[in-house]
Design an enzyme around this catalytic site. Structure first.
Site, PDB file in Angstrom:
ATOM      1  N   GLY A  58     -55.082 -26.513 -37.233  1.00  0.00           N
ATOM      2  CA  GLY A  58     -55.201 -26.310 -38.677  1.00  0.00           C
ATOM      3  C   GLY A  58     -56.250 -25.240 -38.842  1.00  0.00           C
ATOM      4  CB  CYS A  75     -55.305 -24.838 -32.095  1.00  0.00           C
ATOM      5  SG  CYS A  75     -55.249 -23.202 -32.835  1.00  0.00           S
ATOM      6  NE  ARG A 103     -62.490 -19.725 -36.546  1.00  0.00           N
ATOM      7  CZ  ARG A 103     -62.543 -19.590 -37.861  1.00  0.00           C
ATOM      8  NH1 ARG A 103     -63.630 -19.189 -38.451  1.00  0.00           N
ATOM      9  NH2 ARG A 103     -61.490 -19.847 -38.602  1.00  0.00           N
ATOM     10  CG  HIS A 131     -50.599 -25.564 -31.555  1.00  0.00           C
ATOM     11  ND1 HIS A 131     -51.386 -26.328 -32.381  1.00  0.00           N
ATOM     12  CD2 HIS A 131     -50.944 -24.280 -31.781  1.00  0.00           C
ATOM     13  CE1 HIS A 131     -52.179 -25.539 -33.083  1.00  0.00           C
ATOM     14  NE2 HIS A 131     -51.936 -24.286 -32.750  1.00  0.00           N
ATOM     15  CD  GLU A 174     -50.080 -29.662 -31.913  1.00  0.00           C
ATOM     16  OE1 GLU A 174     -50.425 -29.596 -30.717  1.00  0.00           O
ATOM     17  OE2 GLU A 174     -50.512 -28.883 -32.788  1.00  0.00           O
TER      18      GLU A 174
END
Lengths: 192, 291
Positions: A47, A79, A106, A169, A171
């Site tokens: 996010g 992330c 970042r 990621h 997921e």
């Protein structure tokens, strides 16, 4: 086993679905009273780290969670979640939990046009699919932090004791090996 | 557009879920929005309420102004192009925007064709007021949908209407027999595969946000309870008395949209809300642009 998922903003439902597919019970953490339910591990999802960092403080979750991590609660950041855990962020004085000794960059691959899909080797797991979306990477780690994966000469997965951090990621793919790796950490720390 | 790229673009929208995307016109406003907890900002020269007041033709913003905002914040930056104006979209792609909004807020450049969004590497979000519009935009390559609502009014009624309409049509498709889906595809003017996806999954194949008329934390929480996966706030923030405070309150209301006690606290002392225009007083219905 119950795994808590930080549900302030971002892709928390995707982690929930992955764990449910693996037959693991989950709870969502949105406010302080949600922390009253006992849980064995915590996932910090993808996010925006700026949003989650701010809401953690304003909803009075920050100190409680930080103490739990320092006391050995298994935690898994993907992330933005990795950024929340990292002890240093390049060109940024912000430190969120700062419990994972590592320096992260970042938006390290640039804007959305720099997002990409690849497969990479993770120590002990072999080749797994990896999705990088406006992703960070790890620039350096200290001697006690274990590097689990390097893709294109950049560190993208690390572990420090009870803390697991990945830049990609898991997921968002059907491959549950990284989640299983985290469940193994939980088992290890719960038994110990 | 390569399959992988479209997947990655849909997934960026997934990362924005549960968040608030705020309209900003200057780097200073972008910083206020980021500090207040925006998960992305929409860079534009004039916010919808001012576009409405100024009348005339509204176009893509000056790339220099957009670049200034890209430099000012670390969160994703979106920008709007006119419906059908694929050259404006090419320009936004050239400056590496994170998301393009092919938006009815600007004056449409084409009254028949939308942009062929599959030709682009950067993702697109498009407005929709019903399921047919949403699926047609997705078929053209949109990787995120938002309700049209009625921008620049501060009146939530149209966003509510569009979200309820979409939910109702999705529920209807879900309950149909399989052999009825071909006719449904014909009526919605979209390919069978998209209709079949909605029938099986009971949701759109991309993330769906609320937009157009959100002015208060209660408005934002209302849209989340109606099924929005996040919220765009345009004029509602920087047309209000205390933008930073209102923005932060809306962010928290979106995270804890079911917690009425918290939203009550958040709604206190926010200063003046944007004045707003009633549905009946609107001269120009932007939602009727681009179907």
């Amino acid at each position: 086993m119950v795994v808590a998922i930080l549900a302030l903003q971002g892709a928390f439902i995707e982690h929930e679905q992955t764990l449910h597919n693996m037959g693991i019970e989950t709870i969502q953490i949105r406010k302080k009273t949600d922390l009253d339910t006992p849980f064995d591990g915590l996932i910090l999802p993808g996010g925006e780290s700026t949003v989650m960092g701010k809401l953690l403080k304003e909803l009075d979750l920050f100190d409680i969670i930080k103490n739990k991590i320092e006391d050995g609660l298994p935690v898994f950041g993907t992330c933005a979640g990795l950024i929340l855990l990292a002890s240093h962020i390049v060109d940024d004085n912000t430190v969120h939990f700062g419990t994972l000794p590592a320096t992260v960059v970042r938006n390290a691959y640039g804007r959305q046009l720099g997002s990409f899909y690849t497969e990479g080797n993770v120590e002990g797991l072999g080749q797994i699919p990896m999705k990088f979306i406006r992703a960070p990477y790890v620039k350096s780690v200290d001697d006690h932090t274990k590097v689990l994966s390097i893709v294109d000469e950049k560190i993208v997965a690390i572990q420090y004791k009870n803390q697991l951090g990945v830049a990609f990621h898991p997921e968002l793919t059907d491959n549950h090996q990284i989640h299983q790796y985290f469940i193994d950490i939980i088992n290890q720390y719960t038994v110990a | 557009m390569k399959e992988n790229r479209y997947e990655l673009n849909k997934e960026l929208a997934q990362m924005l879920k549960g968040g608030v995307i705020m309209d900003v016109t200057t780097p200073e406003q972008a910083k206020i929005a980021e500090a207040a907890g925006a998960c992305a900002v929409m860079a534009l020269e004039r916010i919808p309420a001012d576009i409405r007041a100024a009348k005339g033709v509204a176009r893509m913003s000056d790339p220099k102004m957009i670049k200034g905002i890209q430099k000012a914040v670390s969160i994703p930056v979106m920008a709007k192009c006119r419906i059908g104006h694929f050259t404006e979209a090419q320009i936004l792609e050239a400056i590496e925007i994170d998301y393009i909004d092919e938006s009815e807020v600007l004056s449409p450049a084409d009254d028949v064709y939308h942009i062929d969004k599959r030709k682009f590497q950067v993702p697109f979000v498009c407005g929709a007021k019903d399921l047919g519009e949403a699926l047609r935009r997705i078929n053209e390559g949109a990787s995120m949908i938002r309700t049209k609502g009625e921008p620049g009014t501060g009146d939530i009624i149209q966003a509510v209407r569009h979200m309820r309409m979409m939910n109702r049509e999705i529920a209807k498709l879900s309950s149909m027999r399989e052999d009825e889906l071909y006719q449904a595809a014909k009526e919605l003017e979209v390919p069978y595969e998209l209709v079949s996806y909605v029938h099986i999954q009971g949701k759109l194949p991309v993330v769906n946000f609320a937009a157009g008329g959100v002015a208060t934390p209660a408005d934002a929480a209302l849209m989340m309870q109606l099924g929005a996966e996040g919220v765009f706030v345009g004029s509602g923030i920087f047309k209000s008395g205390d933008p930073a405070k209102r923005a932060a309150a809306i962010v928290k209301a979106v995270t804890n949209f079911n917690d009425a006690k918290l939203i009550a606290e958040l709604s206190e002392d926010l200063g003046e809300a944007m004045v707003g225009i009633n549905e009946k007083e609107i001269e120009l219905l932007m939602a009727e642009r681009g179907k």
